[in-house]
Design an enzyme around this catalytic site. Structure first.
Site, PDB file in Angstrom:
ATOM      1  N   PRO A 193       2.925   0.629   9.021  1.00 57.38           N
ATOM      2  CA  PRO A 193       1.951  -0.197  10.111  1.00 57.38           C
ATOM      3  C   PRO A 193       1.164  -1.094   9.348  1.00 57.38           C
ATOM      4  CG  PRO A 193       1.875   2.493  10.110  1.00 57.38           C
ATOM      5  CD  PRO A 193       2.767   2.191   9.029  1.00 57.38           C
ATOM      6  N   CYS A 194       0.864  -2.065   9.724  1.00 56.84           N
ATOM      7  CA  CYS A 194       0.467  -3.330   9.344  1.00 56.84           C
ATOM      8  C   CYS A 194      -1.070  -3.338   8.580  1.00 56.84           C
ATOM      9  CB  CYS A 194       0.703  -4.702   9.951  1.00 56.84           C
ATOM     10  SG  CYS A 194       0.650  -4.281  11.670  1.00 56.84           S
ATOM     11  N   GLN A 195      -1.675  -2.284   9.155  1.00 56.62           N
ATOM     12  CA  GLN A 195      -3.146  -2.190   9.094  1.00 56.62           C
ATOM     13  C   GLN A 195      -3.438  -2.431   7.314  1.00 56.62           C
ATOM     14  OE1 GLN A 195      -2.994   1.288   7.794  1.00 56.62           O
ATOM     15  NE2 GLN A 195      -4.976   1.326   6.911  1.00 56.62           N
ATOM     16  N   SER A 196      -2.268  -2.114   6.482  1.00 51.58           N
ATOM     17  CA  SER A 196      -2.581  -1.873   4.957  1.00 51.58           C
ATOM     18  C   SER A 196      -2.993  -3.209   4.400  1.00 51.58           C
ATOM     19  CB  SER A 196      -1.302  -1.437   4.472  1.00 51.58           C
ATOM     20  OG  SER A 196      -0.654  -0.542   5.067  1.00 51.58           O
TER      21      SER A 196
END
Ligand SMILES: C[S@@+](CC[C@H](N)C(=O)[O-])C[C@H]1O[C@@H](n2cnc3c(N)ncnc32)[C@H](O)[C@@H]1O
Length: 326
Positions: free
Chosen positions: A85-88
């Site tokens: 997930p790209c939230q990082s």
């Protein structure tokens, strides 16, 4: 190295990446042969999505949060995959000094994938993410992401691939990051060349007929959209041109509305959403892929998936690079 490559999959979702990685399926009359790979591990923390995965594979997708996953719980493998997930990424850019696996960044999913890589040292890893990753945080995050993969012991390359240029009826641009431990294999690796550039597969090829009434928007929803002050700039419901590939589908399809930017369809003069089966086809899942569970879960998991055909082509190139290494 030859033989069957063992694959471990993180953030497996409903298994788009996994299906592409093993092959042995058919899409729009084309066969994507079984690749010399075997899935030995899959995980996701969303139980309904794991259940959907489990309806389609012989092995089990473990319901697990990556933050609590110990590296030794992941069986030894040759290829690690992860559409993290790209939230990082915002976090990566905000904490450049903290790069490297530290307790202070625990919980940031990208670092968790790097942790498994560091500990397990497979031959190859493949990560997939949105194209926006390249420009995240004014372009500062991506070089740090690459560096973190390099620090885990890998020669790393990346490319933005548009699924529509590979036989998928969807304009879906995603960055694929591939890393090899071995330099010779790395130098032998090339991303797949486009096969359908200029003659993309149109949506008309994948539409269902006799679609249930529940997929059509009500007149009230259409009137509301037309009245909304954004209706002109919003392209009035983003009805797709059936003679072109579809715009990118996303997890948001579970909550599609005519006022959002999600792709919808004009069917005999009426707006409707795509059915889960159509979304599966837009993503290049074969019709043999069973859509069990709720519609919401189907849309969410399918919209988030890596297009299997796209992944099959990337994996084929990885296998070529690995198997010549004698
Ligand atoms: C982009 S999707 C992956 C799609 C998948 N690669 C495919 O091709 O179908 C990311 C997945 O990560 C899962 N996820 C998010 N946070 C997680 C966590 N902390 N631990 C495990 N899985 C997580 C989500 O449930 C979601 O299914």
């Amino acid at each position: 190295m030859t033989g069957q490559y063992k694959v471990a999959s993180l953030f497996s979702g409903c298994g788009g990446m996994d299906l592409g990685c093993v092959g042995g399926f058919e899409f729009l009359g084309k066969k994507y042969k079984k690749l010399p790979t075997k899935l030995v591990y899959a995980m996701d923390f969303d139980e309904p999505i794991c259940n959907l995965y489990n309806s389609n594979f012989d092995h089990i997708c473990n319901v697990q949060d990556i933050n609590t996953l110990k590296s030794e719980e992941v069986p030894d493998h040759d290829i690690l995959t992860g559409g993290f997930p790209c939230q990082s990424f915002s976090v990566v850019a905000q904490n450049p000094k903290r790069l490297g696996y530290k307790d202070s960044v625990k919980g940031k999913l990208f670092f968790e994938m790097c942790r498994i890589l560091r500990d397990k040292q497979p031959e190859v890893f493949v990560a997939e993410n949105v194209k926006g990753l390249l420009s995240a945080n004014k372009g500062e995050a991506f070089p740090l992401v690459l560096q973190e993969f390099k620090n885990a012991g890998y020669h790393v390359t990346y490319k933005v691939l548009n699924a529509s240029e590979y036989g998928v009826p969807q304009k879906r641009e995603r960055v694929f990051i591939v890393g090899f431990r071995d330099k010779i294999c790395f130098e032998r690796f090339h991303f797949p060349k486009p096969t359908t550039k200029g003659h993309e597969v149109p949506i008309s090829k994948i539409l269902e007929s006799n679609v249930d009434e529940k997929y059509f928007f009500s007149q009230k929803a259409v009137d509301g959209m037309l009245k909304s002050k954004n209706s002109k700039t919003m392209n009035k419901g983003r009805a797709q041109d059936v003679n072109s590939p579809c715009n990118t589908v996303g997890a948001h399809l579970a909550k599609v509305s005519l006022n959002s930017t999600d792709p919808v369809l004009m069917d005999n003069g009426r707006y409707r959403m795509f059915t889960p089966r159509e979304v599966a086809r837009i993503q290049s899942f074969p019709d043999s892929f069973e859509l069990t569970g709720s519609r919401t879960t189907n849309y969410k998991a399918l919209g988030n998936a890596v297009a299997p055909v796209m992944m099959w082509k990337v994996t084929q190139e990885i296998i070529k690079a690995l198997s010549n290494n004698e």
